[in-house]
Design a protein around this motif. Sequence first.
Motif, PDB file in Angstrom:
ATOM      1  N   LEU A 132      90.726 -17.996  46.232  1.00 56.42           N
ATOM      2  CA  LEU A 132      89.551 -16.829  46.122  1.00 56.42           C
ATOM      3  C   LEU A 132      88.242 -17.455  46.435  1.00 56.42           C
ATOM      4  CD1 LEU A 132      88.907 -13.889  45.165  1.00 56.42           C
ATOM      5  CD2 LEU A 132      88.338 -15.123  42.749  1.00 56.42           C
ATOM      6  N   LEU A 135      87.603 -17.035  50.318  1.00 58.65           N
ATOM      7  CA  LEU A 135      87.352 -15.485  50.807  1.00 58.65           C
ATOM      8  C   LEU A 135      85.870 -15.499  51.083  1.00 58.65           C
ATOM      9  CD1 LEU A 135      89.650 -13.375  48.567  1.00 58.65           C
ATOM     10  CD2 LEU A 135      90.248 -14.361  50.781  1.00 58.65           C
ATOM     11  N   LEU A 142      88.263  -7.006  53.182  1.00 55.92           N
ATOM     12  CA  LEU A 142      88.258  -7.276  51.720  1.00 55.92           C
ATOM     13  C   LEU A 142      87.937  -6.014  50.852  1.00 55.92           C
ATOM     14  CD1 LEU A 142      87.042 -10.922  51.154  1.00 55.92           C
ATOM     15  CD2 LEU A 142      89.261  -9.899  51.870  1.00 55.92           C
ATOM     16  N   VAL A 145      90.845  -3.724  49.618  1.00 51.84           N
ATOM     17  CA  VAL A 145      91.885  -4.432  49.114  1.00 51.84           C
ATOM     18  C   VAL A 145      91.502  -4.526  47.444  1.00 51.84           C
ATOM     19  CG1 VAL A 145      93.571  -6.497  48.606  1.00 51.84           C
ATOM     20  CG2 VAL A 145      92.622  -5.770  50.790  1.00 51.84           C
ATOM     21  N   ALA A 147      91.610  -5.990  43.751  1.00 55.15           N
ATOM     22  CA  ALA A 147      91.514  -7.372  43.246  1.00 55.15           C
ATOM     23  C   ALA A 147      92.591  -7.730  42.639  1.00 55.15           C
ATOM     24  CB  ALA A 147      90.398  -7.854  42.348  1.00 55.15           C
ATOM     25  N   THR A 149      95.549  -6.422  43.082  1.00 56.35           N
ATOM     26  CA  THR A 149      96.825  -6.722  43.997  1.00 56.35           C
ATOM     27  C   THR A 149      96.758  -8.005  44.637  1.00 56.35           C
ATOM     28  OG1 THR A 149      96.891  -4.193  44.589  1.00 56.35           O
ATOM     29  CG2 THR A 149      97.760  -5.845  46.151  1.00 56.35           C
ATOM     30  N   TRP A 150      95.595  -8.564  45.036  1.00 60.16           N
ATOM     31  CA  TRP A 150      95.588  -9.679  45.762  1.00 60.16           C
ATOM     32  C   TRP A 150      95.897 -10.976  44.938  1.00 60.16           C
ATOM     33  CZ3 TRP A 150      92.941 -14.426  45.104  1.00 60.16           C
ATOM     34  CH2 TRP A 150      92.455 -15.230  46.176  1.00 60.16           C
ATOM     35  N   GLY A 153      99.451 -11.200  44.157  1.00 58.06           N
ATOM     36  CA  GLY A 153     100.155 -11.892  45.140  1.00 58.06           C
ATOM     37  C   GLY A 153      99.880 -13.248  45.138  1.00 58.06           C
ATOM     38  N   ARG A 154      99.010 -13.857  44.407  1.00 57.90           N
ATOM     39  CA  ARG A 154      98.882 -15.203  44.382  1.00 57.90           C
ATOM     40  C   ARG A 154      99.138 -15.978  42.791  1.00 57.90           C
ATOM     41  NH1 ARG A 154      96.851 -12.474  48.480  1.00 57.90           N
ATOM     42  NH2 ARG A 154      96.423 -13.955  50.151  1.00 57.90           N
ATOM     43  N   LEU A 182      88.009  -6.073  46.131  1.00 61.55           N
ATOM     44  CA  LEU A 182      88.373  -7.515  46.356  1.00 61.55           C
ATOM     45  C   LEU A 182      86.898  -8.205  46.814  1.00 61.55           C
ATOM     46  CD1 LEU A 182      90.056  -9.986  46.100  1.00 61.55           C
ATOM     47  CD2 LEU A 182      90.806  -9.252  48.547  1.00 61.55           C
TER      48      LEU A 182
END
Length: 451
Positions: A132, A135, A142, A145, A147, A149-150, A153-154, A182
């Motif tokens: 993060l 970014l 961004l 997208v 947050a 979901t991002w 994915g991490r 995001l």
Amino acid sequence: MSVVVVGGGLAGISAAVALQESGVPVTLVESRPWLGGATHSFARGDLRVDNGQHVFLRCCTAYQGLLRRLRAEHLVDVQDRFDVPVLRPGTEPGRLRRSNLPSPLHLLPALARYAPLPVADRARAVRAAAALRRLDPDDPDLDGVAAGTWLAGRGQRAWARQALWGLFLTSALNAEVDDAALGLSAMVCRRALFGRPDAADIGVPLVPLDELHGGPALRRIAEMGGTVRLKAKVEAVTTDPKVVVDGVPMAADAVVMAVPHEAAARLLPAQALPDPLRWDELDASPIVNVHVVYDRKVLHGPAFGGARVPRHAPFAAAVGSPVQWVFDRTAVSGLRSGQYLAVSLSAADRWIDMPAAELRARFLPELRRLLPAARDAGVREVFVTRERRATFRQRPGSAAARPGAATRAPGLFLAGAWTDTGWPDTMEGAVRSGLTAARLVRRHLEGVRDR
């Protein structure tokens, strides 16, 4: 040269004060009988009640600058070190407290000991934080997208998103983590959590909000020779520019519209509005506060079951509970005995239309679950405040709908935390928008003089 500022919230106040300081005569017009906008107070019996709990961080430099300009900086208190007790029903409280390590390592020890998260989730959170931090919040991609979901994915599971990331992002953006943009989420984390070590230190008012913002602003603008018109209804704005107030046109060399986006779209002339107009895409997100007055102290050191937390904790966060944050309002409100707590609920769509009796039935048991000392305490009073349009809805795609301060009409400018400040819809964002509008007004007036 003269300027009319429409709207007496923090954006309008900051624009008016900045212009007056530069020698530009200002008339500030506000429809309500007070200044302060979304930060105001009211009397309830012997209590002074704020419409909602407002806090700031040490990195909110523009807001603190406004307090200095209003000579009100002594009316707030900022932590010496970021320190938040984190309550969870049925378990010992956790604690997030920054260390003396340099950034970005200053929060690493707190995360390593953060009890609400299993050890494996803490390790995954460290890796997500590192990603993060890399970014660029200004990257327009961004904005599309979420947050959540991002983060998912991490490796951030639902519980980690709620119990760690939600503590910061939900209150900062007035949005659930899974629904938040995001870009703004990255901005908040980079500025507050991964910036200077002291950036996230929390500041709280020591007085009701009307004594912190509205009253000092009235006095300061008057001292500098400006004019404030309260309970004055603005009916239209023309490109001359003129502001029609209570049916009477008021000429000006420039106008700052420091009002919510719905009001700006209604009042500004069509020639000034962008085409297409996308401000309605900003929508609104609510905040609800549940206020509880107890007959004794329930939020203080012993209430945390012996955990190592500050002896007097003016606030605490909560996870695994509908309670998000709880604040001690006793001294600020003027309560002389017992304790007055305010439960602050951001992204409060599920609560905004719930009757007060149902909110009482839901949150009193939750406070007893979180605070052992509340289980034997008497409840003197419970009441609810609601802000239906507390902020714009800071979801994916919202950045593209936020306008700049300049309109298509010369001499007409916008201010408000909903404009494109680069910050979330917060007190800091509102003040920054007012300063930007004031800077553009001064540039416009210089051009008028040179003609």
